[in-house]
Design an enzyme around this catalytic site. Sequence first.
Site, mmCIF file in Angstrom:
data_model
loop_
_atom_site.group_PDB
_atom_site.id
_atom_site.type_symbol
_atom_site.label_atom_id
_atom_site.label_comp_id
_atom_site.label_asym_id
_atom_site.label_seq_id
_atom_site.Cartn_x
_atom_site.Cartn_y
_atom_site.Cartn_z
ATOM 1 C CG HIS A 71 -32.367 -2.781 -16.869
ATOM 2 N ND1 HIS A 71 -31.582 -1.943 -17.193
ATOM 3 C CD2 HIS A 71 -32.524 -2.841 -15.448
ATOM 4 C CE1 HIS A 71 -30.622 -1.444 -16.182
ATOM 5 N NE2 HIS A 71 -31.405 -2.195 -15.090
ATOM 6 C CB CYS A 72 -31.344 -8.468 -15.955
ATOM 7 S SG CYS A 72 -31.460 -9.655 -14.474
ATOM 8 N N PRO A 73 -32.376 -6.310 -13.071
ATOM 9 C CG PRO A 73 -34.189 -6.546 -11.509
ATOM 10 C CD PRO A 73 -33.647 -6.441 -12.775
ATOM 11 C CG ASN A 108 -26.652 -2.076 -12.001
ATOM 12 O OD1 ASN A 108 -27.721 -1.399 -11.812
ATOM 13 N ND2 ASN A 108 -25.869 -1.478 -11.596
#
Length: 280
Positions: free
Chosen positions: A130-132, A135
């Site tokens: 999961h890449c911030p 998002n």
Amino acid sequence: MVFHKDPCGIFCVLFTYSLVVYADYVVIEHIILTALAGSIWGTIHGILFNLVIFGLLYSHMRTVFCDPGIVPLPVMGLDFSDLHVQKNKGTAESMSGEDWTVCQRCETYRPPRAHHCKICRRCVRRMDHHCPWVNNCIGELNQKYFIQFLFYTALLCIYALVLNISGWMWLFGNSRSTNADILSRKSTVVHGIGLCIESILFGLFVIVMIFDQISSIFGDETGVEYTIHRSRKLRPPRPRKPRMALLREVFGYGPIYTWLMPCSAPGGTIRALVPGSYDV
């Protein structure tokens, strides 16, 4: 369209856009309109630089809003009470990740190599992480766009550094100097230093990410799978595939030049669902 209301992710997306806008401002205002004013090269570099920005923003938005491969939830509820009573992790979760499993959080079946994301609160097929910064999860259906975003970001950082250094050399190598030129040079130097710091830091970061993504593709192992396999000291009995075949699973089966086009179709993997009626 998928968009998660995660405060950290929303901040990172807005911060990314602000950095791109600042880089474009410095290049246009303090390099092209100052150092390359009146030169045909200024126009050419202005167009090319903004074309790279367009590719960056478009691929980023595709990564943000594209479905990463979310496993649909069943319309009718399924009874997994036996699994909850047994609390046997081996029953609900395959050690190798090569079989259909049951997610006790989503309470649904999920295909092989699908994993649950705690932030998205859903299972994602071939979830890498999961890449911030986007998002969103990076999974089966948007990994191509994510790698494109990294590529255009690295290209933009290198391009900005080259333009910045070239602009300094041209500006300070010019023998003509007035008071206005000296003031403009101070402002150009300040913004140029800021652009250099931004380009070097984020350029190195995305280059490392590109290397990590390509390595995971060639190894046929996502980031989540690598963590699980390393902790359990096992490797799934997966047959080795040619590197070109692995790349085409991510970038699609069209011509190679389409691999850098965010508007082209995503990878050629086939969606496999549990028989029955499902609803995303």
